[in-house]
Enzyme design. Structure first.
Site, PDB file in Angstrom:
ATOM      1  N   ASP A 214      38.740  48.901  38.248  1.00  0.00           N
ATOM      2  CA  ASP A 214      37.925  47.688  37.654  1.00  0.00           C
ATOM      3  C   ASP A 214      37.593  48.136  36.397  1.00  0.00           C
ATOM      4  O   ASP A 214      36.636  49.143  36.273  1.00  0.00           O
ATOM      5  CB  ASP A 214      36.910  47.484  38.834  1.00  0.00           C
ATOM      6  CG  ASP A 214      36.083  46.125  38.269  1.00  0.00           C
ATOM      7  OD1 ASP A 214      36.877  45.116  38.103  1.00  0.00           O
ATOM      8  OD2 ASP A 214      34.868  46.402  38.088  1.00  0.00           O
ATOM      9  N   GLU A 278      42.636  47.509  34.984  1.00  0.00           N
ATOM     10  CA  GLU A 278      42.306  46.263  34.564  1.00  0.00           C
ATOM     11  C   GLU A 278      41.699  46.680  33.180  1.00  0.00           C
ATOM     12  O   GLU A 278      40.833  47.435  33.098  1.00  0.00           O
ATOM     13  CB  GLU A 278      41.338  45.494  35.340  1.00  0.00           C
ATOM     14  CG  GLU A 278      40.921  44.474  34.675  1.00  0.00           C
ATOM     15  CD  GLU A 278      39.531  43.948  35.252  1.00  0.00           C
ATOM     16  OE1 GLU A 278      39.157  42.580  35.399  1.00  0.00           O
ATOM     17  OE2 GLU A 278      38.465  44.726  35.799  1.00  0.00           O
TER      18      GLU A 278
END
Length: 544
Positions: A214, A278
């Protein structure tokens, strides 16, 4: 546990390709998938109960958004214990059972790793903020105030306001790129890296098959704390000062790839583990390439090429794909049209009456791209973005910027399973978010019995992709075509697959490169006047 995982699924897809290359991953947002205890929040046993459904789609695996112990101020992306399950989702035993059942269904399991920040309730931060001399004093990013008491520099947080909060215990500011309750970890500190890798090892030992990293480009910062330069905004409406800067100093540090090599070194010890980054920002491509190039870093990366795009055009698709047309050694992309952070694509890209027709098109397009498609829960049903009233909002960003920020809640509403049940079968209690408008009518039970539904069409395309080496890992070549017709060929060793998508609302003349008499593998909307034209919002996929 690792041994049983390898026995059931194997560690690689073939002698030449790891299992994950070209694999379709199904994203599950656990709060909204299925609630089994009636508290209104989805849980791990709910995911386990639906693994047969997920396997029936034809995907290779599932990515589960965070379920770790957390105060839930950012719904799990504020982790207070990396190595445990939050009680709202279940227990570690529930997770172990999920892994066992998933592997029995032939599904790989990918989980989030949040490596740029923790919750302010994490034990590491509690120790770090105690004083300036403790063993974890340098595990987070602390700086003295300027002489006038203001924050150390001009960095701004994504969710609004300065990226600095004063802490009276240390008489210093701590940094946070997101909420003040999400203090920034100091990944320049080797001990912090070691602790994060140990947490990842904990889950690998329990049998997970991959990690989504993330916001990984936020994980390191300029140690000189240089001010970010201003950004020209023109006449745009700004809801957060974060958008007034170029974020060249509080993220995207050149040492991040070195840390990712340590991640890869760990995962390689467990076979073919899938790692996907990401990467957010206005110019993500250089970082995506740096994070994935060669065989010593991550498997893949995805950006927001499509996630916040207001339109879907052939030019956008061609530009995004053209960045990844080299050999495997140059990096491998992943693609998402919708997720838990972005408004659902059918609502962003279409305002007509036949939403299902458009949903069949977008799902087919996603599944024909070169890379790893990530299919967000409900996307297989063609769900639109839900409208959430202010009093029902849960997303802190949406609440802070109401009504100028659409927020994330509209993409996080409960999954509809059964039309005739309360909360469309998601819970027997009161759901944490209301069901989306019209979602019950698109429930799984309704679409499963309809041969022409978005769900069954998506299953058909998933079967085609899984059986086609060209669609899984083949090269891609675009045809020059009149917009809004998008046309490309996927090429394997013994196979050529032509993919046509009319992204517009009017028919287009049939292109010369579509041979006559060729039968489609799959099509949607093609039967209407298809002899001399490509109908609006139609799909044609076939071998040529």
């Amino acid at each position: 546990m690792t041994g049983s995982k390898q026995t059931q699924l194997g560690t690689t897809g073939s002698a030449s390709q790891p299992w994950w290359r070209g694999a379709v991953i199904y994203q599950v947002y656990p709060r909204s998938y299925l609630d089994t205890n009636g508290d209104g929040v989805g849980d791990l046993p709910g995911i386990t109960e639906k693994l047969g459904y997920i396997a029936s789609l034809g995907v290779c695996g599932l990515w589960i958004s965070p379920f770790f112990t957390s105060p839930m101020k950012d719904f799990g992306y504020d982790v207070s214990d990396y190595c445990d399950v939050d009680p709202i989702f279940g227990t570690l035993d529930d997770f172990d059972h999920l892994i066992e059942v998933a592997h029995g269904e032939g599904l790989r399991v990918i989980i989030d790793q949040v490596m740029s920040h923790t919750s302010d309730e994490h034990a590491w931060f509690r120790e770090s903020r105690g004083n300036r001399e403790n063993k974890k004093a340098d595990w987070y990013v602390w700086q003295n105030a300027r002489p006038d008491g203001s924050p150390p520099n001009n960095w701004q947080a994504v969710f609004g306001g300065p990226a600095w909060t004063w802490d009276a215990r240390r008489q210093q500011y701590y940094m946070h790129n997101f909420l003040p309750s999400q203090p920034q970890l100091n990944l320049h500190n080797r001990e912090v890296q070691d602790a994060l890798l140990a947490a990842s090892r904990f889950w690998l030992d329990r049998g997970v098959d991959g990690f989504r990293l993330d916001a990984i480009n936020f994980s390191m910062f300029d140690p000189e704390f240089t001010d970010n330069p201003a950004r020209e905004i023109g006449n745009r409406t700004i809801t957060r000062p974060h958008d007034l800067q170029h974020h060249v100093h509080n993220q995207s540090h050149p040492d991040i790839p070195k840390f990712l090599e340590r991640v890869r070194g760990l995962t390689d010890g467990y076979g073919a583990v899938f790692t996907v980054a990401e990467v957010a920002g206005p110019d993500p491509l250089p970082e995506m390439k740096a994070f994935t190039m060669g065989d010593a870093r991550l498997s893949s990366a995805y950006s927001f090429d499509f996630l916040y795009a207001s339109t879907l055009t052939p030019r956008r698709v061609r530009r995004a794909q053209s960045n990844w047309m080299g050999g495997f050694e140059t990096g491998w992309p992943s693609w998402a049209f919708s997720n838990h952070d972005a408004p659902r694509c059918v609502s962003r890209w279409y305002d007509g009456r036949d939403r299902n027709r458009f949903a069949r098109l977008t799902n087919a397009l996603l599944l024909c791209l070169r890379g790893n498609p990530i299919l967000y829960q409900g996307e297989e049903l063609g769900l639109p973005q839900a409208e959430i009233a202010y009093e029902a909002l849960q997303d802190p960003e949406a609440i802070a910027n109401w009504p100028l920020t659409l927020g994330r809640d509209g993409a996080r509403t409960p999954m509809p399973w059964v039309k005739g049940q309360a909360a469309a079968g998601f819970t027997t209690g009161s759901p944490w978010l209301p069901n989306g408008q019209g979602h019950a009518e698109a429930a799984v039970d309704q679409q499963s019995e309809d041969a022409g539904s978005v769900l069954n069409f998506t299953r058909e395309i998933l079967r085609l992709r899984k059986d086609s080496a060209a669609l899984m890992v083949g090269d891609i070549e675009f045809f020059d075509a009149q917009e809004p017709l998008l046309a490309f060929r996927r090429m394997g060793r013994d196979e050529n697959v032509l993919c046509l998508f009319n992204l517009g609302a009017v028919p287009i003349a049939r292109p010369d490169f579509l041979p006559s008499g060729v039968t489609a593998w799959a099509e949607s909307g093609w039967a209407e006047n298809a002899s001399d034209s490509v109908p609006e919002y139609s799909v044609w996929i076939g071998r040529i």
